[in-house]
Structure formats: structure tokens, C-alpha cells
Design an enzyme around this catalytic site. Structure first.
Site, PDB file in Angstrom:
ATOM      1  N   ASP A  48       1.555  35.648  26.999  1.00  0.00           N
ATOM      2  CA  ASP A  48       2.533  35.551  25.910  1.00  0.00           C
ATOM      3  C   ASP A  48       3.557  34.429  26.162  1.00  0.00           C
ATOM      4  O   ASP A  48       3.793  34.052  27.305  1.00  0.00           O
ATOM      5  CB  ASP A  48       3.246  36.908  25.778  1.00  0.00           C
ATOM      6  CG  ASP A  48       3.870  37.091  24.418  1.00  0.00           C
ATOM      7  OD1 ASP A  48       3.647  36.236  23.530  1.00  0.00           O
ATOM      8  OD2 ASP A  48       4.591  38.083  24.229  1.00  0.00           O
TER       9      ASP A  48
ATOM     10  N   ASN B 189      -4.112  38.986  15.205  1.00  0.00           N
ATOM     11  CA  ASN B 189      -3.771  37.552  15.189  1.00  0.00           C
ATOM     12  C   ASN B 189      -4.320  36.812  13.967  1.00  0.00           C
ATOM     13  O   ASN B 189      -3.912  35.674  13.683  1.00  0.00           O
ATOM     14  CB  ASN B 189      -4.255  36.849  16.467  1.00  0.00           C
ATOM     15  CG  ASN B 189      -3.413  37.163  17.691  1.00  0.00           C
ATOM     16  OD1 ASN B 189      -3.880  37.118  18.833  1.00  0.00           O
ATOM     17  ND2 ASN B 189      -2.146  37.494  17.487  1.00  0.00           N
TER      18      ASN B 189
HETATM   19  C1  FPP Z   1       0.544  34.650  22.652  1.00  0.00           C
HETATM   20  O1  FPP Z   1       1.550  33.668  22.566  1.00  0.00           O
HETATM   21  C2  FPP Z   1      -0.758  34.042  22.876  1.00  0.00           C
HETATM   22  C3  FPP Z   1      -1.823  34.066  22.002  1.00  0.00           C
HETATM   23  C4  FPP Z   1      -1.746  34.747  20.704  1.00  0.00           C
HETATM   24  C5  FPP Z   1      -3.102  33.414  22.269  1.00  0.00           C
HETATM   25  C6  FPP Z   1      -3.351  32.983  23.695  1.00  0.00           C
HETATM   26  C7  FPP Z   1      -4.732  32.493  23.841  1.00  0.00           C
HETATM   27  C8  FPP Z   1      -5.105  31.495  24.630  1.00  0.00           C
HETATM   28  C9  FPP Z   1      -4.145  30.709  25.428  1.00  0.00           C
HETATM   29  C10 FPP Z   1      -6.556  31.179  24.752  1.00  0.00           C
HETATM   30  C11 FPP Z   1      -7.085  31.727  26.063  1.00  0.00           C
HETATM   31  C12 FPP Z   1      -8.493  31.401  26.251  1.00  0.00           C
HETATM   32  C13 FPP Z   1      -9.298  31.904  27.210  1.00  0.00           C
HETATM   33  C14 FPP Z   1     -10.683  31.401  27.281  1.00  0.00           C
HETATM   34  C15 FPP Z   1      -8.898  32.923  28.187  1.00  0.00           C
HETATM   35  P1  FPP Z   1       2.448  33.563  21.247  1.00  0.00           P
HETATM   36  O2  FPP Z   1       1.920  32.465  20.418  1.00  0.00           O
HETATM   37  O3  FPP Z   1       2.525  34.899  20.573  1.00  0.00           O
HETATM   38  O4  FPP Z   1       3.840  33.181  21.859  1.00  0.00           O
HETATM   39  P2  FPP Z   1       5.274  33.486  21.217  1.00  0.00           P
HETATM   40  O5  FPP Z   1       5.497  34.971  21.389  1.00  0.00           O
HETATM   41  O6  FPP Z   1       6.188  32.672  22.061  1.00  0.00           O
HETATM   42  O7  FPP Z   1       5.240  33.074  19.781  1.00  0.00           O
END
Ligand code: FPP
Length: 244
Positions: free
Chosen positions: A21, A69
């Protein structure tokens, strides 16, 4: 160059699960579009995979995309799918070099065809690797996982393939996306948020939770070791009175 910190893990840690996150906030703080936070997040994976190997962890789960998502802006979803496709194509040799078998938890049928195809090929190419399982939770929801398992077992019961007495916790777990993986010992969520967000609900029944303020794009071996130190200090009793 700073010296690599040495750390010895004494507790059993077969399976670690990550909620990666803080990507969006990491990007916003730098005046960048949110998707560049996810881009940077991808660049952290290899260091964490290698640390998992170093600490002899058998399985590591990563929450890449939840069933919720899909409610994000299409542009962000498209970038995430691009990054996943890139990972499932360009990183396969790397995964094989560290002996990692890929497992995907979640319904890949709803993904765009090119992403689904790269997932299928990556699963096939890593299927014989045995050092560690990298479980990517993709279009995954914990409640959805449990409902699907219930439906599959109900069908087996209707078809007289299983009796009520056969339906044990282990039998149920074998019908979840995570079948074959050990129970989760440690669940780490980055960025300071303290919730489970529909992540591996059954599988986290007895895991220890560690919440770190570090945002995932800054999460490195050192930050991981800090979480492991906290885990080392926990007393795990699994509902009993005796320490492990
Ligand atoms: C949360 O951060 C993260 C996600 C919704 C997606 C994360 C996915 C990846 C990095 C891909 C991983 C790939 C593999 C192959 C393991 P957010 O966008 O909700 O952060 P925020 O809370 O700061 O808005």
C-alpha cells in the site's frame, strides 16, 4: 556504500503476505501521476523476493489487484495491467533463476485477454521451480475466495463425491485459490493503514500482523527486516496458553 545488515530469523516463517500500500500517495508527494507509484512499486519486488529466499521463506503472497480495484479510474487499471504483463513476460527468467514458482490467486478470466495469456504462460514456465512460491493475488477477494470454495464443495456434495464428514478445515483450504500453500505466519501492510481489505481472510486466521509506515515504493530489505524483528518479538499462542 552502507554495509548490508545481517539478521537471523529464529521463528518459523513459512508464508509471508504483503499488502503493497501507499503507491498513490508516494507518487502524489512527488507531484507524479499515481500510476508512476505503481511503476516504482514493481521495482521493489526483486529485492523483497531475494530477502524472502535469504530468510528461507517458502511462500510469499502479494496483493496486486483486488476485486474492488475495478472501481479505480480506467487509466490507472490499464497501467497496472501493463505492468503486470511486463512482469509476467520479462521477469520469468529471473523467477526461474531464484527457483520461484508462480501461483495466481484470483479469477484471471475477467482480465483483458493479453494479461490473462501472459499469466497462463508464466504459470506454465515456472511450474517446476521449487525454492519458493510467489503467490500473486490478482482480481482477488477474500470473500469471493470463500464463496467459490463453498460452491465447489456444494457441487461435490450434490454429485455425491464427498460426505459431510469429509469436509474438514483442510478439505476446505484445498478448495481455496491458495491450495497447497502453508498458512500465513506474517502479514505486512505498508503505508500505515491498519486493515485487511478483504485479503486472504481464511488464510490470515492465525497470522501476526505488522503495519509499517513505510510506503511500498520505499519498502526495501532493511524495512522488511524491521518488520521481521517485530515478528520475532511476538508470542504466538494460536488460541492456547502455551507459547509456541
Ligand atoms: C495499493 O496502493 C496498491 C495497489 C492497488 C496495487 C499494487 C500492485 C502492484 C504494485 C503490482 C504488483 C505486481 C506483482 C507481480 C506482485 P494505492 O494505490 O492504494 O496507494 P494509496 O493508498 O497511496 O493511494
Amino acid at each position: 556504500m552502507s554495509k548490508k545488515e545481517t539478521f537471523t530469523l529464529t521463528k518459523k516463517l513459512d508464508h509471508v503476505a504483503f499488502i503493497m500500500d501507499g503507491n498513490g500517495r508516494w507518487a502524489k508527494l512527488r507531484g507524479l501521476p499515481r500510476y508512476l507509484g505503481h511503476r516504482e512499486a514493481m521495482n521493489r519486488l526483486e529485492e523483497i523476493f531475494e530477502a524472502c529466499r535469504e530468510f528461507n521463506i517458502k511462500a510469499a503472497s502479494f496483493y496486486a489487484f483486488s476485486t474492488e480495484n475495478w472501481n479505480r479510474p480506467q487509466d490507472e487499471i490499464d497501467h497496472l495491467m501493463d505492468y503486470l504483463e511486463e512482469f509476467f513476460t520479462k521477469k520469468i527468467d529471473y523467477l526461474c533463476s531464484i527457483g520461484a514458482r508462480l501461483q495466481i490467486s484470483g479469477d484471471i478470466n475477467r482480465l483483458r485477454p493479453s494479461t490473462k495469456q501472459t499469466c497462463i504462460e508464466a504459470l506454465e514456465r515456472t511450474k517446476d521451480n521449487q525454492n519458493i512460491v510467489i503467490n500473486v493475488c490478482l482480481n482477488y477477494g477474500g470473500r469471493d475466495d470463500i464463496v467459490r470454495a463453498c460452491k465447489a464443495i456444494a457441487q461435490e456434495y450434490a454429485d455425491k463425491k464427498v460426505s459431510l464428514d469429509d469436509i474438514t478445515e483442510n478439505y476446505f483450504a484445498d478448495h481455496l485459490y491458495t491450495h497447497g500453500l502453508p498458512d500465513i505466519d506474517l502479514m505486512i501492510r505498508t503505508s500505515g493503514e491498519q486493515r485487511l481489505s478483504n485479503y486472504l481472510l481464511w488464510q490470515n486466521a492465525y497470522s501476526e500482523f505488522v503495519f509499517t509506515p513505510v510506503k511500498w515504493p520505499d519498502f526495501n530489505r532493511k524495512a522488511f527486516i524491521d518488520c521481521l524483528k517485530e515478528f520475532e518479538g511476538r508470542k504466538r499462542r494460536y488460541g492456547g496458553l502455551k507459547n509456541e
